[in-house]
Design an enzyme around this catalytic site. Structure first.
Site, PDB file in Angstrom:
ATOM      1  N   GLU A 140       0.898  -1.264   0.119  1.00 52.59           N
ATOM      2  CA  GLU A 140       0.119  -0.120   0.117  1.00 52.59           C
ATOM      3  C   GLU A 140       1.063   1.437  -0.093  1.00 52.59           C
ATOM      4  OE1 GLU A 140      -3.076   0.145   2.577  1.00 52.59           O
ATOM      5  OE2 GLU A 140      -3.448  -1.519   2.984  1.00 52.59           O
TER       6      GLU A 140
ATOM      7  N   GLU B 137     -13.235   5.915  -0.406  1.00 56.55           N
ATOM      8  CA  GLU B 137     -14.727   5.071   0.112  1.00 56.55           C
ATOM      9  C   GLU B 137     -15.785   5.587   1.152  1.00 56.55           C
ATOM     10  OE1 GLU B 137     -12.747   1.604   0.783  1.00 56.55           O
ATOM     11  OE2 GLU B 137     -10.674   1.788   0.262  1.00 56.55           O
TER      12      GLU B 137
ATOM     13  N   LYS C  69     -15.270   4.271   5.475  1.00 56.15           N
ATOM     14  CA  LYS C  69     -14.403   3.768   6.591  1.00 56.15           C
ATOM     15  C   LYS C  69     -14.122   4.837   7.334  1.00 56.15           C
ATOM     16  CE  LYS C  69     -10.450   2.575   4.510  1.00 56.15           C
ATOM     17  NZ  LYS C  69      -8.571   2.247   4.580  1.00 56.15           N
TER      18      LYS C  69
ATOM     19  N   GLU D 155      -9.392   8.905   5.146  1.00 56.63           N
ATOM     20  CA  GLU D 155      -9.537   7.764   5.389  1.00 56.63           C
ATOM     21  C   GLU D 155      -9.918   7.400   4.238  1.00 56.63           C
ATOM     22  OE1 GLU D 155      -8.135   4.681   7.054  1.00 56.63           O
ATOM     23  OE2 GLU D 155      -6.429   5.583   7.165  1.00 56.63           O
TER      24      GLU D 155
END
Length: 379
Positions: A264, A318, A321, A327
Protein backbone atom coordinates in the site's frame (compact mmCIF):
# COMPACT_ATOMS: atom_id res chain seq x y z
CA UNK A 1 24.41 -39.41 6.12
CA UNK A 2 25.12 -36.44 8.36
CA UNK A 3 27.84 -35.27 5.98
CA UNK A 4 25.29 -34.83 3.20
CA UNK A 5 22.80 -32.83 5.29
CA UNK A 6 23.81 -29.34 4.05
CA UNK A 7 23.43 -30.44 0.42
CA UNK A 8 20.13 -32.20 1.15
CA UNK A 9 18.83 -29.15 3.01
CA UNK A 10 19.71 -26.92 0.06
CA UNK A 11 17.95 -29.25 -2.37
CA UNK A 12 14.83 -29.31 -0.21
CA UNK A 13 14.73 -25.54 0.03
CA UNK A 14 15.35 -25.10 -3.68
CA UNK A 15 12.39 -27.38 -4.40
CA UNK A 16 9.96 -24.81 -3.00
CA UNK A 17 8.14 -22.88 -5.74
CA UNK A 18 9.24 -19.40 -6.67
CA UNK A 19 6.20 -17.16 -7.02
CA UNK A 20 5.62 -14.05 -9.03
CA UNK A 21 2.18 -12.74 -8.14
CA UNK A 22 2.86 -9.35 -9.69
CA UNK A 23 2.92 -8.55 -13.41
CA UNK A 24 4.92 -5.42 -14.14
CA UNK A 25 5.37 -2.91 -11.31
CA UNK A 26 2.05 -1.08 -10.80
CA UNK A 27 -1.04 -2.31 -8.99
CA UNK A 28 -4.07 -0.88 -7.18
CA UNK A 29 -5.83 -1.78 -3.94
CA UNK A 30 -9.54 -2.29 -4.59
CA UNK A 31 -11.10 -1.40 -1.25
CA UNK A 32 -14.88 -1.63 -0.96
CA UNK A 33 -15.85 0.04 2.33
CA UNK A 34 -18.42 2.19 0.55
CA UNK A 35 -22.08 2.05 -0.42
CA UNK A 36 -21.83 4.12 -3.59
CA UNK A 37 -18.98 2.75 -5.73
CA UNK A 38 -19.35 0.98 -9.09
CA UNK A 39 -20.24 -2.71 -9.26
CA UNK A 40 -17.39 -5.21 -9.69
CA UNK A 41 -18.20 -5.72 -13.38
CA UNK A 42 -17.68 -1.99 -13.99
CA UNK A 43 -14.48 -2.09 -11.94
CA UNK A 44 -13.10 -4.74 -14.29
CA UNK A 45 -13.92 -2.42 -17.21
CA UNK A 46 -12.18 0.46 -15.45
CA UNK A 47 -9.03 -1.52 -14.72
CA UNK A 48 -8.81 -2.92 -18.24
CA UNK A 49 -9.37 0.49 -19.81
CA UNK A 50 -6.43 1.82 -17.80
CA UNK A 51 -4.24 -1.25 -18.39
CA UNK A 52 -3.98 -2.01 -14.67
CA UNK A 53 -3.07 -5.68 -14.41
CA UNK A 54 -2.67 -6.12 -10.64
CA UNK A 55 -5.14 -5.58 -7.83
CA UNK A 56 -5.66 -6.52 -4.19
CA UNK A 57 -8.90 -6.96 -2.29
CA UNK A 58 -9.20 -7.31 1.47
CA UNK A 59 -11.48 -10.34 1.48
CA UNK A 60 -12.54 -13.03 -0.99
CA UNK A 61 -15.97 -11.75 -2.02
CA UNK A 62 -17.44 -14.17 -4.57
CA UNK A 63 -19.19 -11.39 -6.51
CA UNK A 64 -15.82 -9.73 -7.11
CA UNK A 65 -14.05 -12.97 -8.01
CA UNK A 66 -16.80 -13.93 -10.46
CA UNK A 67 -16.67 -10.49 -12.08
CA UNK A 68 -12.91 -10.80 -12.62
CA UNK A 69 -13.26 -14.16 -14.42
CA UNK A 70 -11.75 -14.02 -17.87
CA UNK A 71 -10.36 -10.51 -17.35
CA UNK A 72 -6.72 -11.54 -17.13
CA UNK A 73 -6.30 -9.17 -14.19
CA UNK A 74 -4.23 -10.73 -11.41
CA UNK A 75 -5.83 -10.49 -7.99
CA UNK A 76 -4.61 -11.10 -4.45
CA UNK A 77 -7.40 -12.03 -2.06
CA UNK A 78 -7.37 -11.39 1.68
CA UNK A 79 -7.98 -13.74 4.56
CA UNK A 80 -9.22 -11.40 7.29
CA UNK A 81 -7.68 -11.10 10.74
CA UNK A 82 -10.89 -12.48 12.26
CA UNK A 83 -10.16 -15.90 10.75
CA UNK A 84 -6.56 -16.25 11.94
CA UNK A 85 -7.13 -17.86 15.34
CA UNK A 86 -9.37 -20.59 13.97
CA UNK A 87 -7.23 -21.38 10.95
CA UNK A 88 -4.02 -21.37 12.99
CA UNK A 89 -5.16 -24.35 15.07
CA UNK A 90 -7.14 -26.24 12.45
CA UNK A 91 -5.62 -27.40 9.18
CA UNK A 92 -9.02 -28.61 7.94
CA UNK A 93 -10.47 -25.11 8.35
CA UNK A 94 -7.66 -23.75 6.17
CA UNK A 95 -8.45 -26.33 3.51
CA UNK A 96 -12.15 -25.50 3.72
CA UNK A 97 -11.41 -21.79 3.37
CA UNK A 98 -9.33 -22.32 0.23
CA UNK A 99 -11.90 -24.74 -1.21
CA UNK A 100 -14.67 -22.17 -0.64
CA UNK A 101 -12.94 -18.89 -1.42
CA UNK A 102 -10.26 -19.70 -3.98
CA UNK A 103 -10.52 -23.05 -5.75
CA UNK A 104 -14.03 -22.63 -7.28
CA UNK A 105 -12.95 -19.46 -9.15
CA UNK A 106 -9.89 -20.99 -10.78
CA UNK A 107 -8.65 -20.89 -13.46
CA UNK A 108 -11.09 -18.32 -14.87
CA UNK A 109 -10.20 -15.75 -12.24
CA UNK A 110 -6.47 -15.17 -12.00
CA UNK A 111 -6.00 -15.46 -8.23
CA UNK A 112 -2.26 -15.18 -7.74
CA UNK A 113 -1.99 -14.67 -4.00
CA UNK A 114 -3.56 -14.91 -0.57
CA UNK A 115 -2.75 -12.22 1.97
CA UNK A 116 -3.09 -13.90 5.36
CA UNK A 117 -4.13 -11.16 7.75
CA UNK A 118 -3.45 -7.46 7.34
CA UNK A 119 -1.04 -5.40 9.44
CA UNK A 120 -1.04 -8.03 12.20
CA UNK A 121 2.47 -7.58 13.58
CA UNK A 122 2.77 -4.14 15.06
CA UNK A 123 -0.98 -4.03 15.62
CA UNK A 124 -2.60 -3.86 19.00
CA UNK A 125 -3.54 -7.52 19.48
CA UNK A 126 -0.60 -9.65 20.71
CA UNK A 127 -2.80 -12.75 20.52
CA UNK A 128 -2.87 -12.33 16.75
CA UNK A 129 0.92 -12.07 16.69
CA UNK A 130 1.03 -15.55 18.20
CA UNK A 131 -1.25 -17.16 15.63
CA UNK A 132 -0.01 -15.49 12.44
CA UNK A 133 2.75 -17.94 11.56
CA UNK A 134 0.63 -21.07 12.24
CA UNK A 135 -2.18 -19.56 10.15
CA UNK A 136 0.20 -18.76 7.28
CA UNK A 137 1.66 -22.27 7.44
CA UNK A 138 -1.77 -23.92 7.41
CA UNK A 139 -2.92 -21.85 4.43
CA UNK A 140 0.21 -22.81 2.53
CA UNK A 141 -0.26 -26.46 3.46
CA UNK A 142 -3.85 -26.24 2.26
CA UNK A 143 -2.67 -24.90 -1.09
CA UNK A 144 -0.11 -27.69 -1.26
CA UNK A 145 -2.77 -30.32 -0.51
CA UNK A 146 -4.98 -28.90 -3.27
CA UNK A 147 -2.03 -28.65 -5.69
CA UNK A 148 -2.22 -24.88 -5.88
CA UNK A 149 0.96 -23.90 -4.03
CA UNK A 150 2.92 -23.49 -7.25
CA UNK A 151 0.33 -21.02 -8.59
CA UNK A 152 -0.70 -18.95 -5.56
CA UNK A 153 1.60 -16.93 -3.33
CA UNK A 154 1.06 -16.69 0.43
CA UNK A 155 1.92 -13.36 2.07
CA UNK A 156 1.02 -11.03 4.95
CA UNK A 157 1.26 -7.22 4.58
CA UNK A 158 2.79 -5.13 7.38
CA UNK A 159 2.42 -1.54 8.48
CA UNK A 160 5.36 0.73 9.27
CA UNK A 161 4.65 0.03 12.96
CA UNK A 162 6.83 -3.10 12.72
CA UNK A 163 9.95 -0.90 12.55
CA UNK A 164 11.85 0.52 15.49
CA UNK A 165 13.62 2.98 13.19
CA UNK A 166 13.71 3.81 9.49
CA UNK A 167 15.98 6.87 9.33
CA UNK A 168 18.42 6.98 7.75
CA UNK A 169 17.47 4.00 5.54
CA UNK A 170 20.54 1.98 6.55
CA UNK A 171 19.35 2.18 10.18
CA UNK A 172 16.12 0.36 9.34
CA UNK A 173 15.37 -2.25 12.01
CA UNK A 174 12.41 -4.22 13.33
CA UNK A 175 11.14 -3.68 16.85
CA UNK A 176 12.78 -6.07 19.30
CA UNK A 177 9.39 -6.96 20.76
CA UNK A 178 8.27 -8.29 17.37
CA UNK A 179 11.35 -10.33 16.49
CA UNK A 180 10.07 -13.54 18.15
CA UNK A 181 7.17 -13.41 15.67
CA UNK A 182 8.84 -11.74 12.70
CA UNK A 183 11.81 -14.11 12.45
CA UNK A 184 9.81 -17.33 12.04
CA UNK A 185 7.44 -15.61 9.62
CA UNK A 186 10.33 -14.40 7.46
CA UNK A 187 12.01 -17.79 7.70
CA UNK A 188 8.91 -19.51 6.38
CA UNK A 189 8.34 -16.93 3.64
CA UNK A 190 11.95 -17.14 2.50
CA UNK A 191 11.62 -20.92 2.27
CA UNK A 192 8.52 -20.80 0.10
CA UNK A 193 9.69 -17.89 -2.04
CA UNK A 194 7.34 -15.17 -0.80
CA UNK A 195 8.28 -11.47 -0.64
CA UNK A 196 8.05 -9.08 2.29
CA UNK A 197 5.02 -6.81 1.86
CA UNK A 198 5.13 -3.40 3.52
CA UNK A 199 2.69 -0.48 3.55
CA UNK A 200 4.77 2.64 2.88
CA UNK A 201 3.08 6.04 3.23
CA UNK A 202 5.17 9.20 2.88
CA UNK A 203 1.83 10.97 3.40
CA UNK A 204 1.52 9.62 6.94
CA UNK A 205 5.12 10.48 7.71
CA UNK A 206 4.63 14.02 6.43
CA UNK A 207 1.42 14.78 8.33
CA UNK A 208 3.04 13.48 11.52
CA UNK A 209 5.83 16.06 11.28
CA UNK A 210 5.19 18.67 8.56
CA UNK A 211 7.49 21.23 10.11
CA UNK A 212 10.57 19.02 9.72
CA UNK A 213 9.82 16.95 6.60
CA UNK A 214 10.26 18.57 3.22
CA UNK A 215 6.97 18.21 1.33
CA UNK A 216 8.84 18.00 -1.97
CA UNK A 217 10.88 15.09 -0.62
CA UNK A 218 7.65 13.28 0.20
CA UNK A 219 6.10 14.07 -3.20
CA UNK A 220 8.99 13.03 -5.50
CA UNK A 221 9.47 16.70 -6.41
CA UNK A 222 12.81 18.51 -6.73
CA UNK A 223 14.57 18.83 -3.35
CA UNK A 224 17.99 18.49 -1.77
CA UNK A 225 17.17 15.01 -0.45
CA UNK A 226 19.03 13.16 2.26
CA UNK A 227 22.43 11.49 2.46
CA UNK A 228 22.95 8.16 4.19
CA UNK A 229 26.49 8.30 5.56
CA UNK A 230 26.74 4.55 6.18
CA UNK A 231 25.90 3.46 2.64
CA UNK A 232 27.06 6.72 1.03
CA UNK A 233 23.80 6.82 -0.90
CA UNK A 234 21.66 9.84 -1.72
CA UNK A 235 17.86 9.76 -1.61
CA UNK A 236 15.74 12.30 -3.44
CA UNK A 237 12.39 10.89 -2.29
CA UNK A 238 10.94 9.34 0.84
CA UNK A 239 9.31 6.39 -0.93
CA UNK A 240 12.67 4.91 -1.98
CA UNK A 241 14.05 5.58 1.48
CA UNK A 242 11.18 3.64 3.07
CA UNK A 243 11.71 0.65 0.78
CA UNK A 244 15.45 0.60 1.50
CA UNK A 245 14.81 0.88 5.24
CA UNK A 246 12.80 -2.35 4.92
CA UNK A 247 15.70 -4.00 3.09
CA UNK A 248 18.07 -2.86 5.85
CA UNK A 249 15.77 -4.29 8.52
CA UNK A 250 15.61 -7.61 6.67
CA UNK A 251 19.40 -7.75 6.43
CA UNK A 252 19.78 -7.18 10.16
CA UNK A 253 17.86 -10.41 10.80
CA UNK A 254 19.80 -12.28 8.06
CA UNK A 255 17.21 -12.28 5.30
CA UNK A 256 19.32 -10.69 2.59
CA UNK A 257 17.57 -12.09 -0.47
CA UNK A 258 13.91 -11.46 0.40
CA UNK A 259 12.22 -9.06 -2.02
CA UNK A 260 10.34 -6.04 -0.68
CA UNK A 261 7.03 -5.18 -2.35
CA UNK A 262 4.94 -2.17 -1.34
CA UNK A 263 1.45 -3.48 -0.60
CA UNK A 264 0.00 0.00 0.00
CA UNK A 265 1.05 3.55 -0.73
CA UNK A 266 -0.88 6.67 -1.67
CA UNK A 267 -1.82 10.22 -0.81
CA UNK A 268 -5.14 11.60 0.45
CA UNK A 269 -6.86 14.31 -1.61
CA UNK A 270 -8.78 15.65 1.39
CA UNK A 271 -8.26 15.65 5.14
CA UNK A 272 -9.02 17.27 8.46
CA UNK A 273 -7.48 20.56 9.56
CA UNK A 274 -4.64 18.73 11.30
CA UNK A 275 -3.79 16.63 8.23
CA UNK A 276 -1.32 18.91 6.53
CA UNK A 277 -0.86 18.34 2.84
CA UNK A 278 -4.06 16.35 2.24
CA UNK A 279 -5.07 18.20 -0.93
CA UNK A 280 -6.08 17.30 -4.47
CA UNK A 281 -2.95 19.03 -5.75
CA UNK A 282 -0.59 16.98 -3.57
CA UNK A 283 -2.43 13.71 -4.23
CA UNK A 284 -2.15 14.33 -7.96
CA UNK A 285 1.56 15.13 -7.68
CA UNK A 286 2.39 12.12 -5.48
CA UNK A 287 0.43 9.49 -7.37
CA UNK A 288 1.38 10.94 -10.74
CA UNK A 289 5.08 10.90 -9.87
CA UNK A 290 4.75 7.47 -8.26
CA UNK A 291 3.15 6.09 -11.41
CA UNK A 292 5.96 7.51 -13.58
CA UNK A 293 8.58 6.18 -11.17
CA UNK A 294 7.12 2.65 -11.18
CA UNK A 295 6.70 2.57 -14.93
CA UNK A 296 10.45 3.11 -15.32
CA UNK A 297 10.93 -0.31 -13.67
CA UNK A 298 13.97 0.85 -11.76
CA UNK A 299 15.27 -0.10 -8.37
CA UNK A 300 16.16 1.89 -5.27
CA UNK A 301 19.57 3.34 -4.38
CA UNK A 302 20.31 0.28 -2.20
CA UNK A 303 18.76 -2.27 -4.58
CA UNK A 304 19.30 -0.66 -8.00
CA UNK A 305 18.84 -3.88 -9.99
CA UNK A 306 15.52 -4.91 -8.41
CA UNK A 307 12.58 -3.00 -9.88
CA UNK A 308 10.25 -1.65 -7.21
CA UNK A 309 6.66 -2.93 -7.29
CA UNK A 310 3.79 -1.21 -5.50
CA UNK A 311 0.03 -1.26 -5.06
CA UNK A 312 -1.50 2.20 -4.84
CA UNK A 313 -4.13 2.80 -2.20
CA UNK A 314 -6.81 3.05 -3.34
CA UNK A 315 -9.00 2.62 -6.39
CA UNK A 316 -11.98 4.60 -5.01
CA UNK A 317 -12.79 7.07 -2.29
CA UNK A 318 -14.56 4.92 0.33
CA UNK A 319 -17.31 6.75 2.22
CA UNK A 320 -17.78 4.07 4.90
CA UNK A 321 -14.22 3.96 6.20
CA UNK A 322 -13.84 5.03 9.83
CA UNK A 323 -11.23 7.43 11.11
CA UNK A 324 -10.08 10.87 9.95
CA UNK A 325 -11.36 12.45 6.74
CA UNK A 326 -8.24 11.39 4.84
CA UNK A 327 -9.21 7.72 5.22
CA UNK A 328 -12.20 8.30 2.95
CA UNK A 329 -10.27 10.23 0.31
CA UNK A 330 -7.38 8.12 -0.97
CA UNK A 331 -9.11 7.16 -4.23
CA UNK A 332 -7.65 7.56 -7.69
CA UNK A 333 -11.30 7.60 -8.72
CA UNK A 334 -14.41 9.12 -7.18
CA UNK A 335 -17.36 6.98 -6.20
CA UNK A 336 -19.14 7.74 -9.49
CA UNK A 337 -16.24 6.29 -11.49
CA UNK A 338 -14.76 9.62 -12.60
CA UNK A 339 -11.11 10.41 -11.94
CA UNK A 340 -10.35 12.20 -8.68
CA UNK A 341 -7.58 14.08 -10.55
CA UNK A 342 -5.71 13.65 -13.80
CA UNK A 343 -2.66 11.40 -13.77
CA UNK A 344 -3.35 9.84 -17.14
CA UNK A 345 -6.18 7.49 -16.22
CA UNK A 346 -9.61 7.39 -17.85
CA UNK A 347 -12.75 7.20 -15.71
CA UNK A 348 -15.99 5.35 -16.33
CA UNK A 349 -17.56 8.80 -16.63
CA UNK A 350 -15.84 12.13 -17.35
CA UNK A 351 -14.79 14.09 -14.27
CA UNK A 352 -16.65 17.31 -13.60
CA UNK A 353 -13.40 19.24 -13.71
CA UNK A 354 -12.63 18.13 -17.24
CA UNK A 355 -16.08 17.46 -18.68
CA UNK A 356 -16.06 20.59 -20.82
CA UNK A 357 -12.90 19.52 -22.62
CA UNK A 358 -13.28 15.78 -22.28
CA UNK A 359 -15.41 15.28 -25.39
CA UNK A 360 -13.25 17.69 -27.32
CA UNK A 361 -9.76 16.39 -26.64
CA UNK A 362 -10.51 12.81 -25.64
CA UNK A 363 -13.57 11.83 -27.68
CA UNK A 364 -11.96 8.69 -29.01
CA UNK A 365 -10.94 7.56 -25.52
CA UNK A 366 -14.41 8.18 -24.13
CA UNK A 367 -16.09 6.34 -27.00
CA UNK A 368 -13.62 3.48 -26.47
CA UNK A 369 -14.52 3.21 -22.79
CA UNK A 370 -18.23 3.19 -23.64
CA UNK A 371 -17.63 0.44 -26.17
CA UNK A 372 -15.66 -1.60 -23.64
CA UNK A 373 -18.60 -1.32 -21.26
CA UNK A 374 -20.87 -2.51 -24.04
CA UNK A 375 -18.56 -5.38 -24.86
CA UNK A 376 -17.39 -4.00 -28.21
CA UNK A 377 -13.72 -4.12 -29.19
CA UNK A 378 -12.33 -1.21 -31.19
CA UNK A 379 -9.16 -1.29 -33.20
Amino acid sequence: MVAYFPLLFFILLSSFPSHDAFTGTFGVNYGRLADNIPKPESVVTLLKANKIKNTRIYDADPSVLKAFSGSGIEIIVGLGNQFLRDISINQDRAVDWVKTNVEPFLPGTSITGIAVGNEVLGGGDPELWEVLVPAVRNVYNALTQLRLADKIEVSSPHSAAVFATTFPPSAGAFKDSLLPYMRPLLRFFSHIGSPFYINAYPFLAYISDPSHIDLNYALFEKNKGIYDAKTKLHYDNMFDAMVDAAYAALEKVDFHRVEVIVSETGWASKGDDNEAGATVKNAKIYNGNLKKRLMKKKGTPYRPKRAVKAYVFALFNENSKPGPTSERNFGLFKADGSTAYDIGFTGLVPSSASSSSFLGSSTKTWIWVLCVVAGVVMN
